[in-house]
Design a protein around this motif. Structure first.
Motif, PDB file in Angstrom:
ATOM      1  N   PRO A 197       7.575  42.304  54.303  1.00 32.67           N
ATOM      2  CA  PRO A 197       6.706  41.566  53.370  1.00 32.67           C
ATOM      3  C   PRO A 197       5.455  42.342  52.983  1.00 32.67           C
ATOM      4  CG  PRO A 197       7.424  40.156  55.177  1.00 32.67           C
ATOM      5  CD  PRO A 197       7.786  41.551  55.554  1.00 32.67           C
ATOM      6  N   HIS A 224      -0.246  27.082  56.836  1.00 34.40           N
ATOM      7  CA  HIS A 224       0.327  28.318  57.373  1.00 34.40           C
ATOM      8  C   HIS A 224       0.892  28.128  58.772  1.00 34.40           C
ATOM      9  CE1 HIS A 224      -2.332  30.011  54.205  1.00 34.40           C
ATOM     10  NE2 HIS A 224      -1.402  30.922  54.128  1.00 34.40           N
ATOM     11  N   LYS A 265       6.517  30.911  64.932  1.00 32.74           N
ATOM     12  CA  LYS A 265       5.512  31.231  63.916  1.00 32.74           C
ATOM     13  C   LYS A 265       4.165  31.545  64.550  1.00 32.74           C
ATOM     14  CE  LYS A 265       4.184  30.288  59.266  1.00 32.74           C
ATOM     15  NZ  LYS A 265       4.340  29.437  58.069  1.00 32.74           N
ATOM     16  N   PHE A 278      16.117  38.556  54.424  1.00 33.96           N
ATOM     17  CA  PHE A 278      15.590  37.925  55.623  1.00 33.96           C
ATOM     18  C   PHE A 278      16.161  38.468  56.927  1.00 33.96           C
ATOM     19  CE2 PHE A 278      15.044  34.023  52.747  1.00 33.96           C
ATOM     20  CZ  PHE A 278      13.744  34.380  52.434  1.00 33.96           C
ATOM     21  N   HIS A 292       6.346  26.286  56.098  1.00 27.56           N
ATOM     22  CA  HIS A 292       6.973  27.572  55.839  1.00 27.56           C
ATOM     23  C   HIS A 292       6.185  28.390  54.816  1.00 27.56           C
ATOM     24  CE1 HIS A 292      10.918  27.628  57.978  1.00 27.56           C
ATOM     25  NE2 HIS A 292      10.614  26.338  58.131  1.00 27.56           N
ATOM     26  N   ARG A 293       4.898  28.167  54.730  1.00 26.34           N
ATOM     27  CA  ARG A 293       4.054  29.016  53.885  1.00 26.34           C
ATOM     28  C   ARG A 293       3.981  30.397  54.530  1.00 26.34           C
ATOM     29  NH1 ARG A 293      -0.221  26.934  50.299  1.00 26.34           N
ATOM     30  NH2 ARG A 293      -1.163  28.730  49.289  1.00 26.34           N
ATOM     31  N   CYS A 294       4.121  31.434  53.729  1.00 27.23           N
ATOM     32  CA  CYS A 294       4.202  32.794  54.258  1.00 27.23           C
ATOM     33  C   CYS A 294       2.934  33.158  55.035  1.00 27.23           C
ATOM     34  CB  CYS A 294       4.400  33.784  53.115  1.00 27.23           C
ATOM     35  SG  CYS A 294       4.452  35.510  53.642  1.00 27.23           S
ATOM     36  N   GLU A 347       0.476  35.911  53.683  1.00 23.12           N
ATOM     37  CA  GLU A 347      -0.295  35.701  52.460  1.00 23.12           C
ATOM     38  C   GLU A 347      -1.686  36.312  52.568  1.00 23.12           C
ATOM     39  OE1 GLU A 347      -1.087  31.975  49.435  1.00 23.12           O
ATOM     40  OE2 GLU A 347      -0.945  31.562  51.588  1.00 23.12           O
ATOM     41  N   GLN A 385       3.475  32.200  47.389  1.00 23.72           N
ATOM     42  CA  GLN A 385       4.157  32.549  48.626  1.00 23.72           C
ATOM     43  C   GLN A 385       4.415  31.307  49.479  1.00 23.72           C
ATOM     44  OE1 GLN A 385       1.185  36.045  48.907  1.00 23.72           O
ATOM     45  NE2 GLN A 385       2.811  36.646  50.312  1.00 23.72           N
ATOM     46  N   GLY A 386       4.613  30.193  48.796  1.00 24.46           N
ATOM     47  CA  GLY A 386       4.889  28.944  49.479  1.00 24.46           C
ATOM     48  C   GLY A 386       3.655  28.071  49.564  1.00 24.46           C
ATOM     49  N   ASN A 409      10.151  41.458  59.739  1.00 25.75           N
ATOM     50  CA  ASN A 409       9.476  40.405  58.981  1.00 25.75           C
ATOM     51  C   ASN A 409       7.970  40.615  58.907  1.00 25.75           C
ATOM     52  OD1 ASN A 409      11.523  38.757  58.003  1.00 25.75           O
ATOM     53  ND2 ASN A 409      11.745  37.686  59.966  1.00 25.75           N
ATOM     54  N   GLN A 428      12.378  32.465  59.227  1.00 32.11           N
ATOM     55  CA  GLN A 428      12.549  31.739  57.960  1.00 32.11           C
ATOM     56  C   GLN A 428      13.616  30.659  58.054  1.00 32.11           C
ATOM     57  OE1 GLN A 428      12.764  35.068  58.242  1.00 32.11           O
ATOM     58  NE2 GLN A 428      11.402  36.076  56.769  1.00 32.11           N
TER      59      GLN A 428
END
Length: 419
Positions: free
Chosen positions: A242, A356, A95, A78, A360-362, A365, A351-352, A238, A84
């Motif tokens: 990913p 979104h 975000k 991270f 904390h869902r990626c 994705e 991925q969580g 980040n 995160q």
């Protein structure tokens, strides 16, 4: 109040390390409960699984992510100061910076760029004896995401930057030399990206204003201040890291096509929906992240269990994706199940889970799904190849889990060079 089932072992750190994807589910089955408590690194931890557990786990009023990631993960996977590990308004504000990069047109541009690079790579493979797909997929994704993000990358540097980015997720949980290489790769990577941020701010490098490099370099926090250049480098990473990590999913796509030849044939003349169902089943069926972690903000009760303030909690991602209460015959690879899936954000959680924008869902994705579809199209409609004898067993001890020999192909033949 019901007492949380407790593992009798003094510490389960080694047991978790030996079987990271299946440990939580196995213990849940042993206890006959979706909740149990154990010790990891000598600290009490509550482990949970299932869609209802995911729903409460992503309740931001109950859980925090600040300071949850182990130091070795923060220093490799991270980085320090990234989104995160944030919560509340600061997390939502940061975000939104990422979400601004994930509009339909921007993802479409990334997808087309990836398609062009995959076609070029496939043509190159046709003159090679053997191709180790995992490594080559990483190179494709590094070149793709850097160009899309406005991060300058010379052809001569693709190999080096690919190795650095891959080390951050391939060796994040390793012990010994691999971990220290990941730490060094993180320092080199952040120094490179920090230099780009500083050049953008100084006006000596001017990427397009709609690129990630420009947006991150000029992002301001809730107080109206530019991000520290080091933090900006972490956030730019980040976006890159990913995307390159999707190489694990891409190898899993190739593995699924090899194991299920009838599905490969169906995809040859398949619709966009067929490819969507296929990659969603790859994401459900194959291992990616084993679990996610959070920390209880204030004590609360759930299903008769008490979650004390400050207690760390792990949500079983892989186990939830294989929960027979949520998925019919979960150990069968069956893309057709997604034709009538209801889209529940707490059942398919590789991925969580959750939203979104708020949770904390990626946010990457959507990128992962599109990159997987592009790669699958290249494997199915862009070329033919042979899969020589090798060890194709998915290494479940590895993070991320991929075939032992990283999926080798040979005798690559281009189907349509004009694509």
């Amino acid at each position: 109040m019901t007492q949380v089932p407790n593992n009798t072992f003094f510490d389960d750190t080694l047991a978790l390390a030996r079987d990271p994807y299946r440990f939580i589910s196995k213990q849940c089955e042993r206890h006959g409960s979706d909740v149990f408590q154990t010790r990891l690194l000598l600290q009490k931890v509550i482990c949970v699984r299932g869609d209802e557990a995911a729903r409460v786990f992503y309740d931001t009023s109950r859980f925090s992510r600040v300071g949850v990631a182990p130091s070795r993960i923060a220093k490799t996977l991270f980085g320090r100061g990234g989104v995160q590990g944030m919560d509340g308004k600061a997390h939502c504000h940061r975000k939104m910076m990422f979400m601004s990069l994930l509009t339909e047109d921007k993802i479409g541009g990334l997808t087309q760029l990836a398609r062009d690079i995959w076609n070029r790579r496939v043509l190159q493979w046709s003159s090679m004896d053997r191709v180790t797909l995992y490594r080559h997929a990483q190179e494709v994704l590094t070149e793709t995401v850097c160009r899309w993000a406005g991060v300058p990358l010379e052809p001569a540097d693709v190999d080096r930057r690919t190795s650095e980015l891959a080390a951050l997720f391939d060796y994040a949980g390793s012990i010994g030399p691999k971990h220290w290489w990941a730490r060094l790769a993180r320092k080199r990577n952040e120094a490179w990206l920090r230099g780009i941020v500083e050049k953008i701010r100084a006006g000596t490098y001017q990427p397009p204003e709609d690129t990630a490099a420009f947006i991150v370099a000029n992002h301001r926090d809730l107080d109206g201040n530019l991000l520290d250049a080091q933090i900006a480098a972490v956030e730019l990473n980040n976006i890159l890291r990913p995307t390159v990590a999707v190489s694990a999913y891409i190898v899993q796509c190739a593995h699924a096509l090899h194991e299920h030849r009838e599905i490969r044939e169906q995809l040859r003349d398949g619709s966009p929906d067929d490819f969507q169902c296929f990659v969603q089943e790859v994401r459900r069926y194959y291992p990616f992240f084993p679990f996610a972690g959070a920390k209880v903000k204030e004590s609360f009760e759930w299903q008769g269990y008490r979650f004390p303030s400050g207690r760390k909690v792990l949500l079983d991602l892989y186990g939830t994706n294989h929960d027979p209460r949520l998925w019919d015959e979960p150990e069968s690879f069956r893309p057709s199940r997604f034709r009538d899936w209801n889209g529940n954000p707490f059942t398919l959680i590789p991925q969580g889970g959750g939203d979104h924008y708020q949770n904390h869902r990626c946010p990457g994705e959507w990128i992962a799904i599109e990159q997987m579809k592009v790669a699958t199209e290249a494997f199915v409609n862009g070329c033919e190849y042979e899969v020589p004898a090798q060890n194709l067993r998915i290494d479940m001890d590895r993070l991320p889990a991929i075939p032992n020999d990283h999926f080798i192909i040979e005798s690559v033949r281009v189907i349509n060079e004009s694509k």
